[in-house]
Design a protein around this motif. Structure first.
Motif, PDB file in Angstrom:
ATOM      1  N   PRO A  77       1.089   5.639   3.708  1.00 40.70           N
ATOM      2  CA  PRO A  77       2.280   4.777   3.723  1.00 40.70           C
ATOM      3  C   PRO A  77       3.038   4.839   2.406  1.00 40.70           C
ATOM      4  CG  PRO A  77       0.337   3.467   3.244  1.00 40.70           C
ATOM      5  CD  PRO A  77      -0.153   4.869   3.518  1.00 40.70           C
ATOM      6  N   PRO A  78       4.250   4.317   2.375  1.00 41.65           N
ATOM      7  CA  PRO A  78       4.964   4.224   1.089  1.00 41.65           C
ATOM      8  C   PRO A  78       4.165   3.354   0.125  1.00 41.65           C
ATOM      9  CG  PRO A  78       6.043   2.901   2.775  1.00 41.65           C
ATOM     10  CD  PRO A  78       5.022   3.735   3.476  1.00 41.65           C
ATOM     11  N   TYR A  79       4.154   3.736  -1.137  1.00 40.98           N
ATOM     12  CA  TYR A  79       3.350   3.028  -2.139  1.00 40.98           C
ATOM     13  C   TYR A  79       4.081   1.836  -2.750  1.00 40.98           C
ATOM     14  CZ  TYR A  79      -0.091   6.837  -2.134  1.00 40.98           C
ATOM     15  OH  TYR A  79      -1.062   7.741  -1.787  1.00 40.98           O
ATOM     16  N   ASN A  80       5.362   1.686  -2.450  1.00 40.58           N
ATOM     17  CA  ASN A  80       6.164   0.578  -2.969  1.00 40.58           C
ATOM     18  C   ASN A  80       6.136   0.540  -4.495  1.00 40.58           C
ATOM     19  OD1 ASN A  80       7.853  -1.630  -2.852  1.00 40.58           O
ATOM     20  ND2 ASN A  80       6.219  -3.122  -2.523  1.00 40.58           N
ATOM     21  N   THR A  81       6.382   1.699  -5.091  1.00 36.41           N
ATOM     22  CA  THR A  81       6.370   1.799  -6.550  1.00 36.41           C
ATOM     23  C   THR A  81       7.751   1.591  -7.156  1.00 36.41           C
ATOM     24  OG1 THR A  81       6.770   4.173  -6.444  1.00 36.41           O
ATOM     25  CG2 THR A  81       4.467   3.439  -6.474  1.00 36.41           C
ATOM     26  N   GLY A  82       8.779   1.528  -6.290  1.00 33.10           N
ATOM     27  CA  GLY A  82      10.139   1.468  -6.803  1.00 33.10           C
ATOM     28  C   GLY A  82      10.714   2.856  -7.011  1.00 33.10           C
ATOM     29  N   HIS A 122       6.605  -7.239  -2.716  1.00 30.05           N
ATOM     30  CA  HIS A 122       5.262  -7.178  -2.132  1.00 30.05           C
ATOM     31  C   HIS A 122       5.267  -7.772  -0.724  1.00 30.05           C
ATOM     32  CE1 HIS A 122       3.389  -5.722  -5.758  1.00 30.05           C
ATOM     33  NE2 HIS A 122       3.827  -6.748  -6.455  1.00 30.05           N
ATOM     34  N   SER A 123       5.969  -8.880  -0.546  1.00 28.44           N
ATOM     35  CA  SER A 123       6.028  -9.509   0.774  1.00 28.44           C
ATOM     36  C   SER A 123       6.689  -8.591   1.792  1.00 28.44           C
ATOM     37  CB  SER A 123       6.789 -10.837   0.702  1.00 28.44           C
ATOM     38  OG  SER A 123       6.032 -11.816   0.021  1.00 28.44           O
ATOM     39  N   ALA A 124       7.763  -7.924   1.386  1.00 27.04           N
ATOM     40  CA  ALA A 124       8.450  -7.001   2.292  1.00 27.04           C
ATOM     41  C   ALA A 124       7.517  -5.861   2.688  1.00 27.04           C
ATOM     42  CB  ALA A 124       9.712  -6.456   1.625  1.00 27.04           C
ATOM     43  N   TRP A 125       6.753  -5.341   1.718  1.00 26.10           N
ATOM     44  CA  TRP A 125       5.828  -4.237   2.000  1.00 26.10           C
ATOM     45  C   TRP A 125       4.716  -4.684   2.942  1.00 26.10           C
ATOM     46  CZ3 TRP A 125       0.660  -2.963   1.190  1.00 26.10           C
ATOM     47  CH2 TRP A 125       0.340  -1.603   1.311  1.00 26.10           C
ATOM     48  N   LEU A 126       4.170  -5.870   2.731  1.00 25.37           N
ATOM     49  CA  LEU A 126       3.109  -6.387   3.597  1.00 25.37           C
ATOM     50  C   LEU A 126       3.629  -6.671   5.005  1.00 25.37           C
ATOM     51  CD1 LEU A 126       1.393  -8.744   1.009  1.00 25.37           C
ATOM     52  CD2 LEU A 126       0.312  -6.798   2.143  1.00 25.37           C
ATOM     53  N   THR A 127       4.856  -7.151   5.102  1.00 26.09           N
ATOM     54  CA  THR A 127       5.465  -7.378   6.415  1.00 26.09           C
ATOM     55  C   THR A 127       5.656  -6.065   7.151  1.00 26.09           C
ATOM     56  OG1 THR A 127       6.611  -9.342   5.584  1.00 26.09           O
ATOM     57  CG2 THR A 127       7.465  -8.377   7.606  1.00 26.09           C
ATOM     58  N   PHE A 128       5.981  -5.024   6.404  1.00 31.17           N
ATOM     59  CA  PHE A 128       6.117  -3.676   6.976  1.00 31.17           C
ATOM     60  C   PHE A 128       4.759  -3.157   7.460  1.00 31.17           C
ATOM     61  CE2 PHE A 128       5.612   0.879   6.046  1.00 31.17           C
ATOM     62  CZ  PHE A 128       6.615   1.441   6.820  1.00 31.17           C
ATOM     63  N   ILE A 150      -3.284   5.008  -1.015  1.00 28.48           N
ATOM     64  CA  ILE A 150      -2.514   3.985  -1.738  1.00 28.48           C
ATOM     65  C   ILE A 150      -2.737   4.188  -3.236  1.00 28.48           C
ATOM     66  CG2 ILE A 150      -4.263   2.167  -1.896  1.00 28.48           C
ATOM     67  CD1 ILE A 150      -0.562   1.721  -0.838  1.00 28.48           C
ATOM     68  N   ASP A 151      -1.910   3.558  -4.056  1.00 29.44           N
ATOM     69  CA  ASP A 151      -2.152   3.588  -5.503  1.00 29.44           C
ATOM     70  C   ASP A 151      -2.294   2.166  -6.027  1.00 29.44           C
ATOM     71  OD1 ASP A 151       0.401   2.548  -5.682  1.00 29.44           O
ATOM     72  OD2 ASP A 151       1.205   4.130  -6.965  1.00 29.44           O
ATOM     73  N   ASP A 152      -2.295   2.025  -7.351  1.00 29.05           N
ATOM     74  CA  ASP A 152      -2.568   0.726  -7.972  1.00 29.05           C
ATOM     75  C   ASP A 152      -1.592  -0.370  -7.551  1.00 29.05           C
ATOM     76  OD1 ASP A 152      -4.852   1.235  -9.662  1.00 29.05           O
ATOM     77  OD2 ASP A 152      -3.543   2.460 -10.909  1.00 29.05           O
ATOM     78  N   ASN A 153      -0.363   0.005  -7.248  1.00 27.58           N
ATOM     79  CA  ASN A 153       0.685  -0.986  -7.048  1.00 27.58           C
ATOM     80  C   ASN A 153       0.408  -1.934  -5.884  1.00 27.58           C
ATOM     81  OD1 ASN A 153       3.289  -1.819  -8.147  1.00 27.58           O
ATOM     82  ND2 ASN A 153       4.090  -1.301  -6.126  1.00 27.58           N
ATOM     83  N   GLU A 154      -0.158  -1.422  -4.777  1.00 30.74           N
ATOM     84  CA  GLU A 154      -0.423  -2.260  -3.605  1.00 30.74           C
ATOM     85  C   GLU A 154      -1.891  -2.206  -3.161  1.00 30.74           C
ATOM     86  OE1 GLU A 154       1.458  -4.412  -2.425  1.00 30.74           O
ATOM     87  OE2 GLU A 154       3.533  -3.842  -2.860  1.00 30.74           O
ATOM     88  N   GLN A 155      -2.752  -1.589  -3.964  1.00 27.55           N
ATOM     89  CA  GLN A 155      -4.146  -1.429  -3.540  1.00 27.55           C
ATOM     90  C   GLN A 155      -4.812  -2.762  -3.245  1.00 27.55           C
ATOM     91  OE1 GLN A 155      -6.939  -2.360  -5.507  1.00 27.55           O
ATOM     92  NE2 GLN A 155      -8.513  -1.529  -4.127  1.00 27.55           N
ATOM     93  N   ALA A 156      -4.648  -3.730  -4.127  1.00 27.22           N
ATOM     94  CA  ALA A 156      -5.305  -5.032  -3.944  1.00 27.22           C
ATOM     95  C   ALA A 156      -4.772  -5.750  -2.710  1.00 27.22           C
ATOM     96  CB  ALA A 156      -5.111  -5.896  -5.193  1.00 27.22           C
ATOM     97  N   ASN A 157      -3.443  -5.690  -2.507  1.00 28.56           N
ATOM     98  CA  ASN A 157      -2.851  -6.332  -1.331  1.00 28.56           C
ATOM     99  C   ASN A 157      -3.277  -5.638  -0.043  1.00 28.56           C
ATOM    100  OD1 ASN A 157      -1.436  -8.282  -2.797  1.00 28.56           O
ATOM    101  ND2 ASN A 157       0.306  -6.927  -3.119  1.00 28.56           N
TER     102      ASN A 157
END
Length: 284
Positions: A77-82, A122-128, A150-157
């Motif tokens: 998935p997209p990593y949501n890193t910006g 983060h909320s937008a990514w989790l909703t996705f 995944i990488d560090d940016n969303e790994q915990a979520n």
């Protein structure tokens, strides 16, 4: 109730985020799209199905024919890193007022949910991610597994989201994947990403094994040497020399360089668990 007493009956560990109620609603919707065969570019002899389009739509279609039939799923998935062009893009098809009725949320929250469109929070990514993972779980067999990069940016979520969807007890493990170095001399150089693995039902998983071609080469060489030599020390000496000469082709198994009457084994502490008196011998 005494002011010093706290009612904890409704408390519990959970992952909450803006849009969760909408994401759960999405996971139960049917796709309104239609899959049209690409007759010009299709291989009619193939047993594979290749779907081009929104993956949420694809998953919604697949559940009718493949529910509880898929053994392994891998997603990247997209990593949501910006930096990966991810923004939450949802047409929403509902007004805030309609979301209030469908989701039983306040009008303020409904407005905030609609406001996530085009955002990369983060909320937008989790909703996705939520509805896609929920549908992926529906596709898995009882002994099926899913791997997610995944990488560090969303790994915990992502880990908490998967704990909720697949169940914490179905967490199989997390792989560390070596990647290119992030050249940041002032802080930590990140040289890895993650791959999280969950089972549909871990109780149905069997042990995984993979035959090592490199290890088989060592065994074959041992057999060739043994045809000409009887003395174990000479066999081991020649095998070790051959392994050293071919070490670039024997990565991860080059430490299997010991020989006894039973064959080739490793006594390396890197490949066995310590016990009283030394290390367990690991044969190949």
């Amino acid at each position: 109730m005494n002011k010093d007493e706290v009612d904890v009956k409704k408390e519990g560990f959970t992952l909450n985020f803006l849009g969760k109620s909408y994401a759960h609603y999405q996971s139960n919707l049917d796709s309104e799209t239609v899959i049209v065969p690409d007759e010009k570019n299709s291989d009619t002899d193939s047993e594979n199905v290749y779907i081009v389009g929104d993956n949420l739509d694809a998953l919604q279609h697949l559940k009718y024919s493949y529910a509880e039939k898929i053994k392994c799923i891998y997603i990247d998935p997209p990593y949501n890193t910006g930096k990966d062009d991810f923004v939450y893009n949802d047409k929403f098809g509902f007004t805030a007022k309609e979301l209030v009725e469908k989701l039983d949320v306040s009008e303020e929250e409904a407005e905030r949910i609609c406001g996530m469109n085009g955002k990369c929070t983060h909320s937008a990514w989790l909703t996705f991610m939520y509805p896609r993972l929920a549908l992926a779980r529906e596709l898995l067999r009882e002994d099926g597994v899913i791997f997610i990069s995944i990488d560090d940016n969303e790994q915990a979520n992502l880990k908490q989201l998967c704990d909720e969807i697949f169940g914490e007890g179905n967490f199989v493990g997390e792989l560390i994947i070596e990647t290119a170095t992030d050249n940041n001399p002032s802080q930590i150089n990140t040289e890895h990403e993650f791959m999280i693995c969950y089972a549909k039902n871990r109780a149905f998983l069997k042990n995984w094994s993979r035959k090592s071609e490199a290890a088989e080469r060592i065994n074959e060489q041992y057999k060739k040497i043994k045809e000409k030599e009887i003395d174990l020390e000479k066999i081991q000496e020649k095998l070790r020399k051959w392994i050293k000469d071919n070490k670039d082709e024997l990565k991860q198994v080059a430490h299997y360089n010991n020989v006894d009457k039973d064959g080739v084994y490793s006594s390396s502490s890197n490949s066995s668990n310590p016990h009283s008196g030394g290390y367990i011998k690991c044969a190949i």
